[in-house]
Design a protein around this motif. Sequence first.
Motif, PDB file in Angstrom:
ATOM      1  N   ASP A  96       0.838  -1.205   0.000  1.00 58.13           N
ATOM      2  CA  ASP A  96       0.000   0.000   0.000  1.00 58.13           C
ATOM      3  C   ASP A  96       0.869   1.249   0.000  1.00 58.13           C
ATOM      4  O   ASP A  96       0.669   2.170  -0.798  1.00 58.13           O
ATOM      5  N   SER A 112      -6.416   1.397  -4.674  1.00 61.31           N
ATOM      6  CA  SER A 112      -5.976   0.177  -3.991  1.00 61.31           C
ATOM      7  C   SER A 112      -7.160  -0.722  -3.690  1.00 61.31           C
ATOM      8  O   SER A 112      -8.320  -0.321  -3.821  1.00 61.31           O
ATOM      9  N   ARG A 128     -13.546  -1.631  -6.260  1.00 55.57           N
ATOM     10  CA  ARG A 128     -12.755  -1.646  -5.023  1.00 55.57           C
ATOM     11  C   ARG A 128     -13.625  -2.080  -3.864  1.00 55.57           C
ATOM     12  O   ARG A 128     -14.804  -1.745  -3.804  1.00 55.57           O
ATOM     13  N   PHE A 131     -15.767   0.334   2.826  1.00 50.39           N
ATOM     14  CA  PHE A 131     -16.484   0.134   4.083  1.00 50.39           C
ATOM     15  C   PHE A 131     -16.164  -1.237   4.688  1.00 50.39           C
ATOM     16  O   PHE A 131     -17.047  -1.986   5.080  1.00 50.39           O
ATOM     17  N   THR A 132     -14.883  -1.535   4.728  1.00 52.79           N
ATOM     18  CA  THR A 132     -14.366  -2.733   5.369  1.00 52.79           C
ATOM     19  C   THR A 132     -15.133  -3.992   4.947  1.00 52.79           C
ATOM     20  O   THR A 132     -15.617  -4.745   5.775  1.00 52.79           O
TER      21      THR A 132
ATOM     22  N   TYR B  37      -8.248   3.153  13.258  1.00 55.25           N
ATOM     23  CA  TYR B  37      -6.778   3.128  13.244  1.00 55.25           C
ATOM     24  C   TYR B  37      -6.211   4.504  13.618  1.00 55.25           C
ATOM     25  O   TYR B  37      -5.163   4.612  14.245  1.00 55.25           O
ATOM     26  N   ARG B 114      -3.346   3.348   9.610  1.00 51.67           N
ATOM     27  CA  ARG B 114      -2.801   2.650   8.440  1.00 51.67           C
ATOM     28  C   ARG B 114      -3.757   2.745   7.261  1.00 51.67           C
ATOM     29  O   ARG B 114      -3.366   2.697   6.110  1.00 51.67           O
ATOM     30  N   GLU B 115      -5.063   2.811   7.543  1.00 53.23           N
ATOM     31  CA  GLU B 115      -6.055   3.042   6.499  1.00 53.23           C
ATOM     32  C   GLU B 115      -7.316   3.575   7.155  1.00 53.23           C
ATOM     33  O   GLU B 115      -7.468   3.485   8.375  1.00 53.23           O
ATOM     34  N   SER B 117     -11.466   3.403   7.700  1.00 55.02           N
ATOM     35  CA  SER B 117     -12.346   2.238   7.603  1.00 55.02           C
ATOM     36  C   SER B 117     -13.561   2.540   6.727  1.00 55.02           C
ATOM     37  O   SER B 117     -14.511   1.796   6.721  1.00 55.02           O
ATOM     38  N   ASP B 118     -13.520   3.647   5.963  1.00 51.36           N
ATOM     39  CA  ASP B 118     -14.579   3.832   4.966  1.00 51.36           C
ATOM     40  C   ASP B 118     -14.062   3.463   3.569  1.00 51.36           C
ATOM     41  O   ASP B 118     -14.542   2.535   2.961  1.00 51.36           O
ATOM     42  N   TYR B 119     -13.016   4.156   3.122  1.00 51.62           N
ATOM     43  CA  TYR B 119     -12.543   3.844   1.768  1.00 51.62           C
ATOM     44  C   TYR B 119     -11.373   2.865   1.745  1.00 51.62           C
ATOM     45  O   TYR B 119     -10.962   2.412   0.672  1.00 51.62           O
ATOM     46  N   ASN B 120     -10.853   2.516   2.920  1.00 53.66           N
ATOM     47  CA  ASN B 120      -9.887   1.431   3.030  1.00 53.66           C
ATOM     48  C   ASN B 120      -8.758   1.487   2.013  1.00 53.66           C
ATOM     49  O   ASN B 120      -8.330   0.447   1.519  1.00 53.66           O
ATOM     50  N   GLY B 121      -8.281   2.675   1.708  1.00 57.00           N
ATOM     51  CA  GLY B 121      -7.255   2.767   0.678  1.00 57.00           C
ATOM     52  C   GLY B 121      -5.865   2.417   1.187  1.00 57.00           C
ATOM     53  O   GLY B 121      -5.067   1.833   0.478  1.00 57.00           O
ATOM     54  N   GLY B 122      -5.563   2.813   2.416  1.00 57.26           N
ATOM     55  CA  GLY B 122      -4.231   2.562   2.956  1.00 57.26           C
ATOM     56  C   GLY B 122      -3.149   3.340   2.228  1.00 57.26           C
ATOM     57  O   GLY B 122      -1.977   2.957   2.241  1.00 57.26           O
ATOM     58  N   LEU B 123      -3.529   4.436   1.571  1.00 62.30           N
ATOM     59  CA  LEU B 123      -2.580   5.141   0.707  1.00 62.30           C
ATOM     60  C   LEU B 123      -2.113   6.476   1.254  1.00 62.30           C
ATOM     61  O   LEU B 123      -1.039   6.959   0.890  1.00 62.30           O
ATOM     62  N   HIS B 125      -0.890   7.846   3.996  1.00 59.68           N
ATOM     63  CA  HIS B 125       0.426   8.045   4.640  1.00 59.68           C
ATOM     64  C   HIS B 125       1.553   8.010   3.621  1.00 59.68           C
ATOM     65  O   HIS B 125       2.470   8.826   3.659  1.00 59.68           O
ATOM     66  N   PRO B 139       2.436  -0.799   8.249  1.00 57.88           N
ATOM     67  CA  PRO B 139       1.640  -0.484   9.423  1.00 57.88           C
ATOM     68  C   PRO B 139       2.523  -0.495  10.676  1.00 57.88           C
ATOM     69  O   PRO B 139       3.235  -1.475  10.932  1.00 57.88           O
ATOM     70  N   GLN B 174      -1.380   1.372  13.733  1.00 51.57           N
ATOM     71  CA  GLN B 174      -2.418   0.390  14.096  1.00 51.57           C
ATOM     72  C   GLN B 174      -2.125  -0.063  15.520  1.00 51.57           C
ATOM     73  O   GLN B 174      -1.123   0.326  16.116  1.00 51.57           O
TER      74      GLN B 174
END
Lengths: 316, 244
Positions: A96, A112, A128, A131-132, B37, B114-115, B117-123, B125, B139, B174
């Motif tokens: 990531d 991602s 993608r 929302f987990t 997170y 680390r990401e 929790s809505d769009y969960n991109g993890g990008l 940072h 993480p 995390q």
Amino acid sequence: MSVLVFVEADNGAIKKSSFEAVTCGAKLGDVTAVAMGDINAGELEALGKYGAKKVLHAADSRLNDGVIAATALLVAEAAKKEGAQTVLMARSSLVDAVAARVAVKLNVPVASNVVELPDTSAGFKVKRGVFTGKAFAEVSIPGDSRVITLAKNAVAPEEVGGTAAVEAFEVNFSDADFGVKRTSVHKQEGDILLPEADLVVSAGRGLKGPENWGMIEELAKTLGAATACSKPVSDMDWRPHHEHVGQTGIKVSPNLYIAVGISGAIQHLAGVSSSRVIVAINKDPEAPFFKAADYGVVGDAFDVVPKLIEALKASN
Amino acid sequence: MKILVCISHVPDTTTKIKFTADNKLDTAGVQFIIGPYDDYALARAVEIAGETSGTVTVLNVGGADTEPTIRKALAIGADDAIRVDAEPVDAMFVAKQIVEVAKQENYDMILMGRESSDYNGGLVHGLVAEMLGMPSIAPCMKLDLNGNTATLSREIEGGKEELEVQLPFVAGCQEPIAEWKIPNMRGIMSARKKPLKVVPAVDTENVTSYDAFSLPPAKGDCKMVEPDNMTELVRLLKEEAKVI
Ligand SMILES: Cc1cc2nc3c(=O)[nH]c(=O)nc-3n(C[C@H](O)[C@H](O)[C@H](O)COP(=O)(O)OP(=O)(O)OC[C@H]3O[C@@H](n4cnc5c(N)ncnc54)[C@H](O)[C@@H]3O)c2cc1C
């Protein structure tokens, strides 16, 4: 379309998720793979079987440490060299952050957690997970090039039987690229890596204590599965943190997820609900896991798990 | 020590996700919280600021509706807050806004989850670190300071690694980096008076567009197997589900 796939290795062997990414790339266009650090030569050639035409290998041993900034420079330089329109990587603890940095270096969009083969029929569109795991989004990525990261199991690895020419690849790194120094690694050796596993046996607070994990490990071993756990179990140090799955833990999507003595709280399901088949074993018939599971057993884990191990052994 | 903590404003973890007819998140009845997170990043930042007589600034990119979430971060112990007044479009947009703010001050550390929790991109940072030319770690599950050097640990597949880096840096955090902090009455009272600055967003081109949302297909019924008939479960997994 020219596609660059970043492949990762574990203990010298290419990860299955990287073969998934190469397969995905080969369905989009001509694939060059880029790999780093110590990797068995045979492994690099094997990338050809999944559709890579060429493999760029940066053998620089400093890259064994998986430093985010240096890895990103490597991938970006490879993408420039190949004129890649799509840079593809399988999601991992490293990727990531690397994908993000590559996108900035190349000045291209990034998406991602892509869960299926991108749609290139008109422009470039991806689906993608958002929302987990509770929903999906369709995202258009305009422009000629982009970086995307693939969720595990998004595309099944497929052998197409080609060969790949392996080329040495060098990048001029600066000290700043290695500004983050690794001082030690603690890794469980010999186990199946949870994020890569096809089969997962997971257990929760219902197991009552760490001393009872013997039967969970035996069940996992019998199946050739990785082990996982719920959050309270890792919070109480019954199991290591890297086994904790769920919203705040690792997200897995194996073919089979067996949940033993786990209630199925929404935060746990957030990390496992995209598993293909779920089996729940719980003594409470009202446990929420049964709503998410494909197969359910209402019973005491201490009675059911040994019987399941026995039945598996008998069927082998 | 000057720490910037970037927080997201996300639906509470137990939210049942629904979308409206025009493809937006249906926010009716949804409670919003600090990203789980991000909460860890904030908790550790407040501890470090306490140990070093430092300050914590929280930053959120969002509309006025995110202010209760920002106030909660102030109640947990952040000293002041900045809201970049814009609806987040995607990770790149959020990162560019964060970078604009970060450039105004010399932060020793920029921490976030680390990401989201809505769009969960993890990008975010990684994007922020690259745009600022800083090292990044994610993480990140442990963070200690010794002068200008930070020792951290990063989760890797099947374990963790220990790392060392010089300030300044960016980390996507995390658990178990710190215990979540729950605001107390004093924190909640003092949060009302802490400064919350609203700044306009910088113009950036949108790079991706969210065209549509969908929900996963509904699960079929769970097939129940008797606990003393594990042979049947094995048969089903082999012959029906074909997973073993
Ligand atoms: C913001 C947030 C994030 C979270 N993130 C995560 C996460 O990432 N992952 C996660 O797992 N949780 C997470 N949680 C916690 C989650 O809400 C639940 O508390 C947790 O998943 C419960 O774990 P458990 O099912 O093991 O334990 P319990 O809730 O205690 O359930 C134990 C289950 O075992 C069953 N049982 C007991 N004895 C037996 C027996 N002998 N045989 C068979 N069954 C038995 C019981 O019927 C029960 O269903 C999070 C919570 C919050 C608030």
